[in-house]
Design an enzyme around this catalytic site. Structure first.
Site, PDB file in Angstrom:
ATOM      1  CG  ASP A 112      31.277 -29.697 -22.870  1.00 17.43           C
ATOM      2  OD1 ASP A 112      32.414 -29.875 -22.392  1.00 17.43           O
ATOM      3  OD2 ASP A 112      30.265 -29.463 -22.180  1.00 17.43           O
ATOM      4  CG  HIS A 339      26.594 -31.277 -16.764  1.00 19.92           C
ATOM      5  ND1 HIS A 339      27.420 -30.174 -16.807  1.00 19.92           N
ATOM      6  CD2 HIS A 339      27.370 -32.325 -17.106  1.00 19.92           C
ATOM      7  CE1 HIS A 339      28.627 -30.538 -17.182  1.00 19.92           C
ATOM      8  NE2 HIS A 339      28.628 -31.837 -17.367  1.00 19.92           N
ATOM      9  CG  ASP A 340      29.453 -32.644 -13.889  1.00 15.05           C
ATOM     10  OD1 ASP A 340      28.846 -33.564 -14.461  1.00 15.05           O
ATOM     11  OD2 ASP A 340      30.463 -32.094 -14.366  1.00 15.05           O
TER      12      ASP A 340
HETATM   13  C1  NOJ Z   1      33.360 -33.264 -16.558  1.00 10.82           C
HETATM   14  C2  NOJ Z   1      31.956 -33.208 -17.080  1.00 10.82           C
HETATM   15  O1  NOJ Z   1      31.345 -32.042 -16.627  1.00 10.82           O
HETATM   16  C3  NOJ Z   1      31.278 -34.459 -16.593  1.00 10.82           C
HETATM   17  O2  NOJ Z   1      29.893 -34.434 -16.827  1.00 10.82           O
HETATM   18  C4  NOJ Z   1      31.920 -35.635 -17.274  1.00 10.82           C
HETATM   19  O3  NOJ Z   1      31.365 -36.826 -16.754  1.00 10.82           O
HETATM   20  C5  NOJ Z   1      33.436 -35.656 -17.026  1.00 10.82           C
HETATM   21  N1  NOJ Z   1      34.045 -34.366 -17.179  1.00 10.82           N
HETATM   22  C6  NOJ Z   1      34.106 -36.610 -17.973  1.00 10.82           C
HETATM   23  O4  NOJ Z   1      34.113 -36.083 -19.269  1.00 10.82           O
END
Ligand code: NOJ
Length: 567
Positions: A112, A339-340
């Protein structure tokens, strides 16, 4: 690896062949994947221990969410040193071992890349915030402000103002995410050069690419003027001046020229706000920018009204628009989970009665479109949303801010918890369910986030034994995609467009054609295609074991794949 040595430039049906088009990617959230040292937190050695599992599943590329040094305000998306490993996850020797073990298995690793912002504990920000005339002041976005008056009305994506006031200098810094994630100033060439140096350091180490976090937020509209209505879309602020703003592609170009383009790697951008009409600019073969982007249009159907039915016609319209939009010109990244967002089987499936059927039908629906499929950890065993009893069980910074905001507005506690249980990011972050032992075989210690109580019935160990499991279905699906070039390079065409329950499409390449049919409802549905072609002998995969009926009746969440053209 340097590109000159490895590039495969052959084409299939006018589409350039690339290893990353043929790959299946598995996303790991390291904190929740496997704990090797018994502290309740997943780690790099834990990942290494599970590589055989991933290889057996048929995974080609592993994407690991941030594992860099971080104070963990946003679980690693707040980085305080890009070239150090987070202590809880291990050290650089563990990383090197993991990378070598992945390569030994013929797999690849992408990391990432979080460069819209750093942690406020990154030495760059520590310097920048030390005084107004510090040489790194301009590495972040500072503007004059007062205690109760932010420089503009922008809102953070994690709720609340997008600015944090500093009483000493009477200025605020911008943070589009949490207050501990100050945005870097990409206008500043020195910032960009420092980032490129770091990127090349990782690429020279031999990693195989990056997922680019929040990449469309790097450019802010010059002048930073107020937004017309920062709260325009329900509870979602309008982000037009901080997302996909004109000029962001110049940053991407600069970055590609000085880093990515010198390596044979894959890059996938988290491209919030990029429309299908603009997508070619980002991923077009001729543009030499990114390999692919994640688009989020389909997640708009994922609204807070959790009881609402999936609008399948709209879903088909969105996916088909992207499929057709990039046909012959770019490449899609295919995903339903990450994961979001909450677990797909809890959202669009049916966990009460058709858990297996819906988990597998949804899998087929997205997995066999044109693009590179991503599987999020636990999706392959049909992991579901979890149940939290109180706000203390949550970890996600966004959920906590959301909770505080709604409490302030007077929403009753139970109602907020109910809402968060449907939309919260922690749903997909509970520890991986490896077996039925305590803590789901993830750790011998109570984990950092509670294990989903259903781990005794949904876990890897059990599903490995069961040839009819979700896991073994995924294995077959992956094997099928690998065996059939038509499923990688073939053209996508939607069929049964007006059907409200069935998602069906064909994939065609030269003489070959496959038909993919998914009943995404809990009812049995009759369907009509060119039914003469749909003989049992032509069916190559289904999630129902009972033989076909002659009525062309699909059972609830039944999926079937037929070969229509020559093998
Ligand atoms: C996107 C990521 O997928 C998320 O998990 C993160 O909180 C935000 N960007 C900020 O980096």
């Amino acid at each position: 690896m340097k590109s000159e040595t490895k590039k495969n430039t052959a084409t299939i049906s006018n589409i350039k062949r690339n290893w990353w088009k043929e790959a299946v990617v598995y996303q790991i959230y390291p904190r929740s994947f496997m704990d090797s040292n018994g502290d309740g937190i997943g780690d790099l050695r834990g990942i290494t221990e599970k590589l055989d599992y991933l290889q057996d599943l048929g995974i080609d590329v592993v994407w690991i969410c941030p594992m860099f040094k971080s104070p963990n305000d946003d679980n690693g998306y707040d980085i305080s040193d890009y070239q150090e490993i987070m202590e809880q996850f291990g050290n650089m020797a563990d990383f090197d071992q993991l990378l070598a073990a992945i390569h030994e298995r013929g797999m690849r690793l992408i990391l990432d890349l979080v460069v819209n912002h750093t942690s406020d504990e990154h030495p760059w920000f520590v310097e920048s915030s030390s005084s107004k005339d510090n040489p790194k002041r301009d590495w972040y976005i500072w503007r004059d402000s007062q205690e109760d008056k932010a420089p503009n009305n922008w809102e953070s994506i994690f709720k609340g103002p997008a600015w944090q006031h500093d009483a000493t200098t009477q200025q605020s810094y911008m943070h589009l995410f949490s207050t501990k994630q100050p945005d870097l100033n990409w206008e500043n060439q020195a910032v960009r050069d420092a980032i490129y140096k770091m990127i090349n350091w990782w690429l020279d180490k031999g990693i195989d690419g990056f997922r680019l976090d929040a990449i469309t937020h790097m450019k802010k509209e010059p002048g930073l003027s107020d937004m017309a209505n920062p709260n325009s879309l329900k509870n979602v602020p309008c982000w037009d001046k901080m997302m996909n703003v004109d000029g962001v592609l110049n940053y991407i170009d600069d970055m590609c020229r000085k880093t990515f383009n010198h390596y044979d790697i894959m890059t996938v951008g988290e491209a919030n706000g990029v429309s299908v009409d603009q997508a070619e600019e980002w991923v077009g073969e001729q543009k030499q920018r990114l390999s692919m982007i994640f688009q989020f249009d389909h997640l708009q159907l994922w609204n807070e009204d959790s009881e609402s039915q999936l609008d399948l016609i709209e879903l088909k319209r969105i996916f088909s628009k992207w499929q057709k939009g990039l046909q012959n010109s770019g490449w899609n990244a295919l995903f339903l989970e990450n994961h979001d967002i909450p677990r797909i089987v809890s959202k669009w499936g049916n966990t009460e009665k058709y858990w297996f059927e819906s988990a597998t039908a949804l899998a087929v629906m997205y997995f066999l479109m044109q693009g590179t499929p991503f599987i999020y950890q636990g999706q392959e065993i049909g992991m579901t949303n979890t149940q939290f009893d109180g706000i203390d069980d949550f970890d996600c910074v966004g959920a906590k801010n959301h909770y505080a905001e709604l409490r302030e507005q007077g929403m009753p506690e139970q109602e907020i918890l109910h809402l968060l249980s449907k939309i919260g990011r922690d749903n997909s972050r509970t520890p991986m369910q490896w077996d039925a032992t305590e803590h789901a075989g993830f750790s011998c210690h109570a984990p950092w986030l509670k294990v989903n109580p259903n781990y005794q019935s949904i876990n890897v160990a059990e599903q490995l034994q069961d040839s009819g499991s979700v896991l073994n279905f995924y294995r077959r699906l992956i094997a099928l995609r690998k065996a059939e070039p038509v499923l990688v390079y073939g053209e996508y065409d939607l069929v049964l467009e007006a059907d409200e329950k069935i998602y069906a499409y064909t994939r065609s390449l030269d003489e070959q054609q496959l038909l993919i049919i998914c009943n995404l409802s809990k009812e049995s549905v009759q369907y009509y295609y060119d039914n003469k072609a749909l003989r049992e002998k032509n069916m190559i995969l289904s999630n129902y074991t009972k033989g076909l009926d002659n009525d062309f009746l699909l059972q609830p969440f039944e999926t079937r794949i037929y070969r229509l053209g020559k093998a």
